[in-house]
Design a protein around this motif. Sequence first.
Motif, short mmCIF file in Angstrom:
data_model
loop_
_atom_site.label_atom_id
_atom_site.label_comp_id
_atom_site.label_asym_id
_atom_site.label_seq_id
_atom_site.Cartn_x
_atom_site.Cartn_y
_atom_site.Cartn_z
N HIS A 90 0.50 -0.56 0.02
CA HIS A 90 0.11 0.06 -0.17
C HIS A 90 0.81 1.49 -0.13
CE1 HIS A 90 -3.57 -2.43 1.07
NE2 HIS A 90 -2.94 -3.13 1.83
N VAL A 93 4.12 2.86 -5.58
CA VAL A 93 3.29 2.90 -6.75
C VAL A 93 4.46 2.93 -7.12
CG1 VAL A 93 3.13 5.21 -7.85
CG2 VAL A 93 2.27 5.23 -5.26
N ASP A 102 -5.59 6.28 -9.89
CA ASP A 102 -4.98 5.39 -9.15
C ASP A 102 -3.94 6.87 -8.41
OD1 ASP A 102 -5.39 3.17 -9.68
OD2 ASP A 102 -3.35 2.94 -10.62
N LEU A 106 -4.09 8.56 -3.99
CA LEU A 106 -3.76 8.44 -3.20
C LEU A 106 -3.63 9.88 -2.44
CD1 LEU A 106 -0.33 7.73 -5.39
CD2 LEU A 106 -1.55 6.63 -3.15
N LEU A 112 -3.00 7.28 4.32
CA LEU A 112 -1.43 6.73 5.03
C LEU A 112 -1.86 7.19 6.21
CD1 LEU A 112 0.19 8.75 2.32
CD2 LEU A 112 -0.26 6.46 2.34
N VAL A 221 5.26 6.68 -1.77
CA VAL A 221 3.52 7.07 -2.05
C VAL A 221 3.54 8.27 -1.24
CG1 VAL A 221 1.75 7.13 -1.18
CG2 VAL A 221 2.51 5.06 -1.43
#
Length: 398
Positions: A90, A93, A102, A106, A112, A221
């Motif tokens: 998770h 990327v 996507d 994010l 997060l 991420v």
Amino acid sequence: MIFLSVSTRQLMHWLFTTEIPAVTKRISHFMGFFSTESTLETQFAPALIFNLWRDGNRWPKAQKHIREMAIPCAHELALQDSDRVISSPHLRVRLKSLTIRDLRDLLHPTKLVEIIKELAPFTWGILHTFSTSPNKARKQRKTDEDVPMPPSLGQPSAGAEEDWADDPNDDENVEEGEASPEAAPNHGWSKDYPGFSRNPVFVILLTISMLAFARNRATNVLPLILGLFFKISGTSSRVVTMLSNAGVCVSSRTVERLKVRITEDAIRLAVELIASGQVFFTIFDNINIFLRKSQQRISNSNDMINATNCAVVGIPDVEQFTEADLAEQLALRGQRAKAKATDILPTPEDDRIVGKSFVALIAFLAAAFACSRSAGSITSESFIRRGTPASYRYKSTR
């Protein structure tokens, strides 16, 4: 123990290493965890012993060594948290398969935060205590706001903190609505951390992201999002390089690769929209960017970037055009020179359509108002989300 003339260390070592069944059974019960109990000391008996060891009033000289004894265990817990973070899919990327959808998913820091809290609870707790514990000035304001405490040696006073006041939200150049946490859409954190000018949760999230990105570049991420934000905000390449070396964001080259990938996906979405048969409109915008060079040379002079940007926007809930509509539109080519003022005058048919639209709009407003009375008021956002009346299409006979 006194009768046998053995030390406490020898007795403890024997209790936890002996193979005598009766003793082993009692030690196993001592080391067990009983979730039905009310307190931690009754749930887990070693916690009682550990808390007794940490009694600084009774064993002041032993506190230093007890804390040093806990450091290796803390290192193991931190390593376990780090392994879980860098192994989580998770938090990774892949640019080759990234899409605009996507990327939008994010852009939700709350997701997060939940992921990091679950993967690294020990590290999150340590950093949360480190960053959110009140300092002396906040303790003073909380206990006695009128009577100032005398400054002591080695500790800053409340006035010293005011001299170092640095609120990033007080910038006069910041647009209205962003100048204070209370005006921001996600200002709930200020209620949980009164007196803080910065959100500690974001600071902790960024810290763990920097540590994980320094250990494993694939855990990218938040660095990818921040790198894109810095780049499109006009941050210079040198600053981005410095931030990338600190683990805050990815490099400028990675951001350019991300922009290329997003552009490819945007072109794909535009082609799908055009080929779907849905009604759409296009917007063309010419972009002229002047590139000024501070020290011009023959091979390095001022330059211009002249580009044309195209946006394809779909129009939902509109009847699709047919071949007859296309033939009618093509037949109007070249007729603008013959147009007269009477061509744009409303007709009785136009008046009937406008009347029907007006009645439908009033009915929609009445229904929306009736549905919103329970909520207290009707807002423009709720009005837009509920939709608009059906559109009327008609063909001009002239």
